[in-house]
Design a protein around this motif. Structure first.
Motif: not given
Length: 218
Positions: A136, A148, A151, A169, A172, A210
């Protein structure tokens, strides 16, 4: 341009989803999350009966159109063995539903305290999630990356081989990758207890946020 352009082939009629889940029966309910309830079902996909997980939006939890569209856009564009696989969606008769490939062992949060989960399995799960996160951040395209923002262990799913699959997601953001330091200024978002303190304090979101969140999740 419609935000749903290019994904019409993923649409699944509501009637098929109702049949697959026995009209969202309690017997088919397998999980609850920030988006809504999740049901197990059987759908005919490419001529074969496949087991799927059906996530039905419940607006009382605070999510809605933005999260629904983001999930479809992310998972219709980006494919990796450590990301959950989107089968299709339904946007019909006031229902917003996401349909995924069924992941056998559910979310990681149900296993972290399980003494039967070996250290080798834990390492495998950690590496798998890290590979998904690396994809990602670094490999979705030459000009951008996906941040994201949520997480956590309940958003890491485990398949029948205990491979990690990153899911959910809806929160995101897309950031540039062709600069030395990627950052976005946004309202702090995510799950309390997992959020990067610097992001929470300043609203500055980076790919390192993230990574911090993933370390918190394990």
């Amino acid at each position: 341009m419609s935000r749903m352009e290019g994904v019409q082939h993923l649409q699944i009629p509501l009637e098929e989803i109702k049949l697959a889940t026995n009209s969202f029966s309690k017997e088919n309910l397998i999980a609850r999350g920030g988006f809504g309830n999740v049901y197990i079902g059987k759908l005919n996909i490419s001529g074969e009966q496949s087991t799927v997980a059906v996530k039905r939006l419940d607006r009382k939890f605070g999510q809605g159109n933005r999260e629904f569209l983001m999930e479809i856009q992310m998972l219709s564009c980006y494919k990796h063995k450590n990301l959950v696989c989107l089968v299709g969606f339904c946007d019909e008769s006031g229902e917003k539903i996401l349909v995924y490939e069924y992941v056998k062992y559910g979310s990681l949060d149900g296993y972290i305290s399980n003494k039967d989960l070996s250290w080798l399995q834990r390492l495998k799960i950690s590496l798998g999630a890290a590979r998904g996160l690396s994809y990602l951040h670094n490999d979705v395209g030459p000009q951008h990356r996906v941040l994201h923002r949520d997480i956590k262990s309940s958003n890491i799913l485990l398949d029948d081989q205990f491979e990690a699959r990153i899911s959910d997601f809806g929160l995101s953001k897309i950031g540039p990758s062709n600069v030395e330091f990627t950052f976005l200024v946004t309202d702090a978002c995510g799950t309390f207890g997992y959020t990067d303190p610097q992001y929470h304090k300043t609203g500055v979101l980076t790919k390192e946020s993230g990574v911090f969140i993933w370390h918190s999740a394990i």
